[in-house]
Design a protein around this motif. Structure first.
Motif, PDB file in Angstrom:
ATOM      1  N   ILE A   1       0.833  -1.206   0.000  1.00 41.10           N
ATOM      2  CA  ILE A   1       0.000   0.000   0.000  1.00 41.10           C
ATOM      3  C   ILE A   1       0.872   1.264   0.000  1.00 41.10           C
ATOM      4  CG2 ILE A   1      -1.675   1.297   1.380  1.00 41.10           C
ATOM      5  CD1 ILE A   1      -2.710  -1.476   2.414  1.00 41.10           C
TER       6      ILE A   1
ATOM      7  N   ASP B   1      11.464   3.674   4.419  1.00 43.52           N
ATOM      8  CA  ASP B   1      11.194   2.269   4.777  1.00 43.52           C
ATOM      9  C   ASP B   1      12.435   1.662   5.427  1.00 43.52           C
ATOM     10  OD1 ASP B   1       8.815   0.160   3.474  1.00 43.52           O
ATOM     11  OD2 ASP B   1      10.514  -0.701   4.547  1.00 43.52           O
TER      12      ASP B   1
ATOM     13  N   ASP C   1      13.768   3.576  10.595  1.00 45.91           N
ATOM     14  CA  ASP C   1      13.117   2.620  11.489  1.00 45.91           C
ATOM     15  C   ASP C   1      12.149   3.447  12.324  1.00 45.91           C
ATOM     16  OD1 ASP C   1      12.212   0.906  13.402  1.00 45.91           O
ATOM     17  OD2 ASP C   1      14.184   0.287  14.124  1.00 45.91           O
ATOM     18  N   ILE C   2      10.867   3.298  12.069  1.00 44.57           N
ATOM     19  CA  ILE C   2       9.893   4.203  12.701  1.00 44.57           C
ATOM     20  C   ILE C   2       9.829   4.018  14.215  1.00 44.57           C
ATOM     21  CG2 ILE C   2       8.471   4.457  10.632  1.00 44.57           C
ATOM     22  CD1 ILE C   2       6.351   2.659  12.121  1.00 44.57           C
TER      23      ILE C   2
ATOM     24  N   ASN D   1       2.282   4.672   7.641  1.00 48.81           N
ATOM     25  CA  ASN D   1       1.720   3.476   6.991  1.00 48.81           C
ATOM     26  C   ASN D   1       2.475   2.199   7.332  1.00 48.81           C
ATOM     27  OD1 ASN D   1       0.407   1.932   4.624  1.00 48.81           O
ATOM     28  ND2 ASN D   1       2.584   1.901   4.086  1.00 48.81           N
TER      29      ASN D   1
ATOM     30  N   ALA E   1       4.140  -0.996   9.101  1.00 53.84           N
ATOM     31  CA  ALA E   1       3.736  -1.870  10.214  1.00 53.84           C
ATOM     32  C   ALA E   1       4.537  -3.151  10.121  1.00 53.84           C
ATOM     33  CB  ALA E   1       2.241  -2.168  10.151  1.00 53.84           C
TER      34      ALA E   1
ATOM     35  N   THR F   1       4.702  -6.519   9.366  1.00 56.56           N
ATOM     36  CA  THR F   1       3.833  -7.432   8.605  1.00 56.56           C
ATOM     37  C   THR F   1       4.535  -8.741   8.281  1.00 56.56           C
ATOM     38  OG1 THR F   1       4.559  -6.341   6.579  1.00 56.56           O
ATOM     39  CG2 THR F   1       2.477  -5.569   7.516  1.00 56.56           C
TER      40      THR F   1
ATOM     41  N   TYR G   1      -1.502  -7.239  16.968  1.00 60.16           N
ATOM     42  CA  TYR G   1      -1.731  -6.430  15.758  1.00 60.16           C
ATOM     43  C   TYR G   1      -3.050  -5.663  15.863  1.00 60.16           C
ATOM     44  CZ  TYR G   1      -2.535  -5.307  10.822  1.00 60.16           C
ATOM     45  OH  TYR G   1      -2.796  -4.642   9.643  1.00 60.16           O
TER      46      TYR G   1
ATOM     47  N   LYS H   1      -3.765  -1.557  16.185  1.00 60.19           N
ATOM     48  CA  LYS H   1      -4.541  -0.796  15.195  1.00 60.19           C
ATOM     49  C   LYS H   1      -5.713  -0.064  15.858  1.00 60.19           C
ATOM     50  CE  LYS H   1      -2.096  -1.782  11.550  1.00 60.19           C
ATOM     51  NZ  LYS H   1      -1.297  -0.712  10.901  1.00 60.19           N
TER      52      LYS H   1
ATOM     53  N   GLY I   1      -9.755  -3.414   4.911  1.00 63.80           N
ATOM     54  CA  GLY I   1      -9.955  -4.855   5.085  1.00 63.80           C
ATOM     55  C   GLY I   1      -8.818  -5.535   4.344  1.00 63.80           C
TER      56      GLY I   1
ATOM     57  N   VAL J   1      -6.296  -6.541   1.762  1.00 65.02           N
ATOM     58  CA  VAL J   1      -5.818  -5.920   0.526  1.00 65.02           C
ATOM     59  C   VAL J   1      -4.751  -6.855  -0.033  1.00 65.02           C
ATOM     60  CG1 VAL J   1      -4.627  -3.929  -0.449  1.00 65.02           C
ATOM     61  CG2 VAL J   1      -6.257  -3.603   1.440  1.00 65.02           C
TER      62      VAL J   1
ATOM     63  N   THR K   1       2.926  -9.087   0.378  1.00 66.01           N
ATOM     64  CA  THR K   1       3.021  -9.622   1.743  1.00 66.01           C
ATOM     65  C   THR K   1       1.831 -10.525   2.032  1.00 66.01           C
ATOM     66  OG1 THR K   1       4.185  -7.647   2.474  1.00 66.01           O
ATOM     67  CG2 THR K   1       3.177  -8.984   4.187  1.00 66.01           C
TER      68      THR K   1
HETATM   69  N1  LIG Z   1      -2.644  -5.620   3.184  1.00 68.27           N
HETATM   70  C1  LIG Z   1      -3.670  -5.710   4.008  1.00 68.27           C
HETATM   71  O1  LIG Z   1      -4.508  -6.615   3.885  1.00 68.27           O
HETATM   72  C2  LIG Z   1      -3.846  -4.699   5.107  1.00 68.27           C
HETATM   73  C3  LIG Z   1      -5.082  -4.663   5.779  1.00 68.27           C
HETATM   74  C4  LIG Z   1      -5.254  -3.747   6.809  1.00 68.27           C
HETATM   75  C5  LIG Z   1      -4.236  -2.878   7.142  1.00 68.27           C
HETATM   76  N2  LIG Z   1      -3.048  -2.936   6.481  1.00 68.27           N
HETATM   77  C6  LIG Z   1      -1.998  -1.998   6.894  1.00 68.27           C
HETATM   78  O2  LIG Z   1      -1.485  -1.319   5.757  1.00 68.27           O
HETATM   79  C7  LIG Z   1      -0.128  -0.936   5.998  1.00 68.27           C
HETATM   80  C8  LIG Z   1       0.740  -1.365   4.838  1.00 68.27           C
HETATM   81  O3  LIG Z   1       0.726  -2.792   4.787  1.00 68.27           O
HETATM   82  P1  LIG Z   1       0.969  -3.619   3.442  1.00 68.27           P
HETATM   83  O4  LIG Z   1      -0.116  -4.611   3.355  1.00 68.27           O
HETATM   84  O5  LIG Z   1       1.237  -2.717   2.296  1.00 68.27           O
HETATM   85  O6  LIG Z   1       2.269  -4.439   3.880  1.00 68.27           O
HETATM   86  P2  LIG Z   1       3.770  -4.456   3.361  1.00 68.27           P
HETATM   87  O7  LIG Z   1       4.419  -5.548   4.121  1.00 68.27           O
HETATM   88  O8  LIG Z   1       3.797  -4.504   1.884  1.00 68.27           O
HETATM   89  O9  LIG Z   1       4.326  -3.038   3.831  1.00 68.27           O
HETATM   90  C9  LIG Z   1       4.755  -2.764   5.115  1.00 68.27           C
HETATM   91  C10 LIG Z   1       6.069  -2.016   5.004  1.00 68.27           C
HETATM   92  O10 LIG Z   1       6.463  -1.531   6.301  1.00 68.27           O
HETATM   93  C11 LIG Z   1       7.858  -1.646   6.389  1.00 68.27           C
HETATM   94  N3  LIG Z   1       8.288  -1.641   7.788  1.00 68.27           N
HETATM   95  C12 LIG Z   1       8.109  -2.626   8.724  1.00 68.27           C
HETATM   96  N4  LIG Z   1       8.651  -2.258   9.906  1.00 68.27           N
HETATM   97  C13 LIG Z   1       9.168  -1.006   9.718  1.00 68.27           C
HETATM   98  C14 LIG Z   1       9.854  -0.101  10.560  1.00 68.27           C
HETATM   99  N5  LIG Z   1      10.139  -0.400  11.829  1.00 68.27           N
HETATM  100  N6  LIG Z   1      10.233   1.097  10.050  1.00 68.27           N
HETATM  101  C15 LIG Z   1       9.974   1.401   8.758  1.00 68.27           C
HETATM  102  N7  LIG Z   1       9.330   0.582   7.912  1.00 68.27           N
HETATM  103  C16 LIG Z   1       8.942  -0.612   8.383  1.00 68.27           C
HETATM  104  C17 LIG Z   1       8.201  -2.949   5.678  1.00 68.27           C
HETATM  105  O11 LIG Z   1       9.557  -2.993   5.290  1.00 68.27           O
HETATM  106  C18 LIG Z   1       7.216  -2.900   4.501  1.00 68.27           C
HETATM  107  O12 LIG Z   1       7.809  -2.324   3.345  1.00 68.27           O
HETATM  108  C19 LIG Z   1       0.238  -1.572   7.353  1.00 68.27           C
HETATM  109  O13 LIG Z   1       0.095  -0.609   8.373  1.00 68.27           O
HETATM  110  C20 LIG Z   1      -0.787  -2.670   7.518  1.00 68.27           C
HETATM  111  O14 LIG Z   1      -0.994  -3.008   8.867  1.00 68.27           O
HETATM  112  C21 LIG Z   1      -2.826  -3.823   5.480  1.00 68.27           C
END
Ligand SMILES: NC(=O)c1ccc[n+]([C@@H]2O[C@H](COP(=O)([O-])OP(=O)(O)OC[C@H]3O[C@@H](n4cnc5c(N)ncnc54)[C@H](O)[C@@H]3O)[C@@H](O)[C@H]2O)c1
Length: 271
Positions: free
Chosen positions: A18, A37, A60-61, A87, A89, A91, A158, A162, A189, A191, A195
């Motif tokens: 995302i 990132d 590193d957030i 954004n 997390a 994951t 998790y 959230k 929801g 996506v 990952t």
């Molecule tokens: N994909 C889904 O189904 C979904 C659903 C609900 C919420 N989300 C939320 O959307 C956001 C993006 O998730 P995504 O699905 O694109 O996953 P993703 O794994 O593709 O992206 C997450 C990114 O966060 C980075 N990251 C992890 N720890 C970090 C840190 N300490 N500092 C900096 N970067 C860090 C990772 O390297 C990764 O690139 C997240 O917050 C996730 O919880 C995703």
């Protein structure tokens, strides 16, 4: 559409899913984007693909010095920060599989999840807000999840992180709204990202059965909502927790079973 022309936006977790899709959308709408990132190669590749309006940065957030220095560098380079999209997390597959029930989730998994998914967001906000106050405007977008809204069988840490992000969002909106800073949360929801496909591909048909839309979401769906929240077009919206989940949180839990039940009641078609 150039709704984000001249805006400077920082996106965390921009190296995948995302986050990457959002960077792409923001750039397409005219913004300059600091793409940050932990996975540095991901943001370098993204910048290589999207061009000079993407500034790839390691972060590193969960580490306050790291987050502060990226915001400082953004201010030095561009003189402003219009939007912070929190954004990133945790994951990764290992953490997700160990994030189980309340009685069993290892404290180490719980603490690390909250450190990244919640404290990392607070850190970003507390270093962005003074800059936004000084310039008299700003939009903070916090990534939550529809996991914040209801109980689950596993993923205690998790989902708790959230839900707390939603509370953080409403507090920031309340505290800084009159001073020009808006803060909203996005609750996706499922996506379908890389990952998601790595961590739990087998869940896709089950989740699709419960969604009200024909298909599950893709990163570009969420990026569209993020672009709206980043733009001045959403200036009257703050403190909101916006679900984008194919209606998963909008119906009774027995929806899919009831559909099957109704189908079973339907008279057999004439042959
Ligand atoms: N994909 C889904 O189904 C979904 C659903 C609900 C919420 N989300 C939320 O959307 C956001 C993006 O998730 P995504 O699905 O694109 O996953 P993703 O794994 O593709 O992206 C997450 C990114 O966060 C980075 N990251 C992890 N720890 C970090 C840190 N300490 N500092 C900096 N970067 C860090 C990772 O390297 C990764 O690139 C997240 O917050 C996730 O919880 C995703």
């Amino acid at each position: 559409m150039e709704r984000l022309k001249d805006k400077v936006i920082m996106v965390t977790g921009a190296g995948g899913g995302i986050g990457s899709a959002s960077v792409e959308r923001f750039v397409a709408e005219g913004a300059t984007v600091v793409a940050a990132d932990l996975f540095e190669q991901g943001v370098r590749d993204l910048a290589g693909r999207l061009g000079a309006r993407v500034v790839p940065t390691a972060i590193d957030i969960a580490d306050e010095d790291s987050f502060r220095s990226v915001i400082d560098a953004t201010m030095e380079q561009f003189g402003r920060l219009d939007v912070l999209f929190n954004n990133a997390a945790l994951t990764d597959r290992d953490i997700q599989h160990r994030d189980t029930t309340a009685a069993e989730v290892p404290l180490e998994v719980w603490n690390r999840t909250l450190a990244v998914n919640l404290t990392g967001y607070l850190i970003g906000c507390r270093h962005a807000i003074p800059r936004m106050l000084a310039q008299g405007s700003g939009s903070i977008i916090n990534m939550a999840s529809n996991g914040a809204l209801a109980g689950d069988s596993v993923r205690t840490a998790y989902c708790t992180s959230k839900a707390a992000v939603v509370a953080l969002t409403k507090n920031i909106a309340t505290q800084y709204g009159k001073k020009g800073i808006r803060c909203n949360a996005i609750l996706p929801g499922p996506v379908i990202t890389e990952t998601f496909r790595k961590v739990a591909p087998e869940l896709e048909p089950m989740l699709k059965r419960h969604a009200l839309t024909p298909e599950l979401g893709v990163p570009e769906d969420i990026a569209g909502l993020a672009a709206y929240l980043a733009a001045d077009e959403s200036r009257y919206m703050t403190g909101q927790a916006l679900s984008m989940d194919g209606g998963l949180s909008a119906h009774h839990p027995h929806y899919a079973d009831f559909e099957d039940y109704l189908a079973g009641l339907a008279p057999a078609a004439d042959t």
